[in-house]
Enzyme design. Structure first.
Site, PDB file in Angstrom:
ATOM      1  N   SER A 164      60.883 101.357  22.837  1.00 51.51           N
ATOM      2  CA  SER A 164      59.698 100.848  23.794  1.00 51.51           C
ATOM      3  C   SER A 164      59.843 100.098  24.931  1.00 51.51           C
ATOM      4  O   SER A 164      60.272  99.828  24.704  1.00 51.51           O
ATOM      5  CB  SER A 164      58.381  99.793  22.860  1.00 51.51           C
ATOM      6  OG  SER A 164      57.163  99.862  23.917  1.00 51.51           O
ATOM      7  N   TYR A 201      56.114  92.936  17.691  1.00 50.91           N
ATOM      8  CA  TYR A 201      55.826  94.381  18.441  1.00 50.91           C
ATOM      9  C   TYR A 201      57.472  94.348  19.397  1.00 50.91           C
ATOM     10  O   TYR A 201      57.990  95.263  18.763  1.00 50.91           O
ATOM     11  CB  TYR A 201      54.903  94.809  18.580  1.00 50.91           C
ATOM     12  CG  TYR A 201      55.168  96.437  18.876  1.00 50.91           C
ATOM     13  CD1 TYR A 201      55.059  97.325  17.761  1.00 50.91           C
ATOM     14  CD2 TYR A 201      55.482  96.712  20.082  1.00 50.91           C
ATOM     15  CE1 TYR A 201      54.960  98.368  18.115  1.00 50.91           C
ATOM     16  CE2 TYR A 201      55.190  97.906  20.823  1.00 50.91           C
ATOM     17  CZ  TYR A 201      55.039  98.751  20.038  1.00 50.91           C
ATOM     18  OH  TYR A 201      55.366 100.223  20.015  1.00 50.91           O
TER      19      TYR A 201
END
Length: 608
Positions: free
Chosen positions: A479, A492
């Protein structure tokens, strides 16, 4: 090992047999400047599996006699030698032929001979093309001198520099006698990582090498300048060695013109290391084609190799799905059959980026295996993949956070479909919350899925890929959060940053095995991840409201998962290391490099 002598045109040939005399006969032919010893590892593996393994020293090498003059080394005479050995060791049953280097060149002469019908059941060729095929290959490229064709000709000419030297009088024999033979083991160790052994290089190397120069002088110019028509109906398995310094892969491009029954395989090895370091892998490939030629069903890997050859013969086709194009109607620049004959495994393939990636691979000719925690969604992806023309598509329910489950999944895929060529570790979950808000249980869940799932997938499938020896590619979906810190994405961002670093480490480790590793870093992509993400410190009503806000943000951004899928395909095709997908992902990566301090300031922003 049993030894006998077969005489061909007055030249005694030393023939060596091992294994089960009643088993299928596999005849192995060595190249220059080797002897039958170069096949030791391959022969041992075949014999252990019940085959009747036969090797012989070709004329002028090892314990065999030498011909008088250059004429005695012409290809028709070498083919006669091969048939003489085959008739002696297997008079009533066709042999399975495998050959390397000059052994492969002379084996092509036999395979394209009318006598091959009923005498040669299958042929596996490594690093030695048919010289007549090469002559036609060069003529076609000279007739249409496109940049690509000229590049292929120049590349092969650079690979074949030594052929000109071998045609010079006195020089090549002197080089072998005055030092190269004594240093040959060092040359192989330094250029290909071959570990010297007692049987290789052979003690007769200097004499063998000098005799073998006649192979080049007797055959190269006549067949390259005046090539004959040499088709064959024998099933042929072509093993292309990725790191071959002498035979370029392009020499096999036109082989479909001459061989209607063709299987294309690749092996991440050098010219000699294929036999001396990866013998069991080569033996397995020979066993697969031999068993299939004898009537057994094709192994999954062999079936995919046949698909690859059929697609190559059909030629490239452009994709026809306009909804997967982007940027003013421009497509991704991949031909329709870009991944024909490949097997792609996609985790988290039931929706979003995973589903789009599986469908993109299917559209480009790959067989796909999709796993997801929700089996119904994975099965729906498989249905769509079949509609797009995937040669095969299968669904599994797998919890990627469970290492044992992933190991079992990898073994089941390998047993049923073969070792995959491409693995996309996409499965993941979203989470929002500061460090102090995030509970230990939430941390554990995020790391087990986002990081653990990638670790488990890489370990299980990379192990199989390395053992197979044919290379491959692993894609890990990270990501933009991996390099853009945010106080509200503590868990995350940490998990994705770990995936980013893991991928770089793994890329370095697997490069020698010909396995690429790519890290994909999407930004805001319009998938259902916002609907399934968790957020720390929220009540039930607050959780729904937060999800709605993020879903609306992603919907307004409206970057579809299909565009991420195309970037994944291109990353595999071009072996890219890191691919930031969206504009914000690319800009964030640049910013993280130019001004890390600024990204730390931006990390304080409350984006909730």
């Amino acid at each position: 090992m049993r030894r006998r002598t077969v005489v061909s045109a007055g030249v005694p040939l030393a023939v060596y047999e091992q294994g089960n005399p009643a088993g299928p006969t596999v005849l192995l032919v060595h190249g220059y400047p080797d002897t039958h010893w170069v096949w030791d590892d391959v022969a041992a593996a075949l014999a252990a599996d019940g085959h009747h393994v036969v090797r012989y020293d070709v004329r002028g090498a090892g314990a065999s006699g030498a011909a008088k003059g250059v004429r005695g080394y012409r290809l028709p005479q070498l083919a006669d030698d091969l048939f003489a050995v085959a008739d002696a060791v297997s008079p009533h049953r066709a042999v399975h032929l495998a050959a390397h280097d000059w052994g492969s060149i002379q084996a092509w002469e036999a395979v394209t001979d009318p006598r091959a019908a009923g005498r040669i059941a299958s042929y596996t060729s490594l690093s030695g093309p048919c010289l007549d095929h090469v002559g036609h290959w060069a003529r076609r490229r000279l007739a249409r001198p496109t940049p690509r064709h000229l590049g292929q000709l120049l590349t092969q000419a650079a690979h074949s520099w030594y052929i000109g030297v071998f045609h010079l009088p006195l020089l090549a024999p002197a080089v072998w006698r005055l030092g190269l033979a004594a240093r040959w083991g060092y040359v192989l160790a330094s250029t290909e990582g071959v570990i010297p052994r007692t049987s290789h290089p052979q003690p007769t190397l200097a004499t063998d090498a000098v005799h073998g120069i006649a192979l080049y002088r007797a055959n190269m110019l006549p067949h390259l300048l005046r090539p004959r028509q040499r088709p064959t109906a024998v099933p042929v398995q072509l093993i292309t060695l990725v790191r071959d310094r002498y035979v370029s892969p392009a020499l096999g491009d036109d082989l479909d013109r001459w061989v209607p029954h063709l299987w294309r395989r690749t092996l991440t090895a050098g010219h000699w290391s294929a036999l001396l370091e990866k013998g069991p892998t080569v033996a397995q490939m020979i066993k697969e084609i031999a068993a299939h030629a004898d009537g057994a069903p094709a192994s999954p890997a062999l079936e995919r190799a046949a698909v690859s050859s059929r697609e190559r013969a059909a030629g490239p086709r452009r994709p026809q799905r306009p909804r997967l194009r982007w940027g003013r109607g421009r497509g991704p620049g991949l031909e329709r059959a870009a991944f024909a004959g490949k097997l792609a495994v996609v985790t988290g393939g039931g929706s979003g980026i995973g589903r789009a990636t599986a469908l993109a691979f299917a559209e480009h000719g790959a067989a796909v295996v999709v796993c997801d925690l929700d089996l119904a969604t994975a099965e729906r992806t498989v249905e769509l993949a079949r509609l797009l023309g995937a040669p095969a598509a299968h669904a599994h329910r797998v919890d990627v956070a469970d290492s044992a489950a992933v190991d079992t999944f990898a073994r089941e895929v390998a047993a049923a479909h073969g070792v995959p060529d491409i693995v996309v570790n996409n499965a993941g979950v979203g989470h929002g919350g500061t460090f102090l808000q995030t509970t230990e249980k939430e941390w554990q869940h995020i790391l087990e899925v986002n990081l653990g799932g990638v670790v488990h997938g890489c370990r299980a499938f990379a192990t199989l890929m390395v053992e197979r020896g044919e290379g491959g590619h692993i894609v890990n979906v990270s990501s933009a959060a991996a390099y853009l810190p945010s106080k509200v994405l503590a868990a995350y961002a940490t998990s994705k940053a770990a995936v980013y670093m893991l991928s770089d480490c793994l890329r370095a480790e697997l490069a020698p095995a010909g396995i690429g590793v790519s890290t994909i870093c999407p930004g805001l992509v319009n998938t259902n991840i916002t609907r399934t993400s968790t957020f720390s410190g929220r009540s039930a009503d607050g959780l729904d409201a937060t999800r709605d806000r993020f879903a609306a943000l992603y919907a307004r951004r409206n970057f579809p998962p299909e565009k991420v899928a195309w970037q994944i395909l291109r990353a595999v095709r071009e072996n890219r290391a890191v691919v930031p997908v969206t504009v914000e992902a690319r800009a964030g990566r640049v910013l993280s490099r130019l001004s890390p301090a600024l990204t730390r300031v931006a990390a304080r922003i409350d984006i909730d």
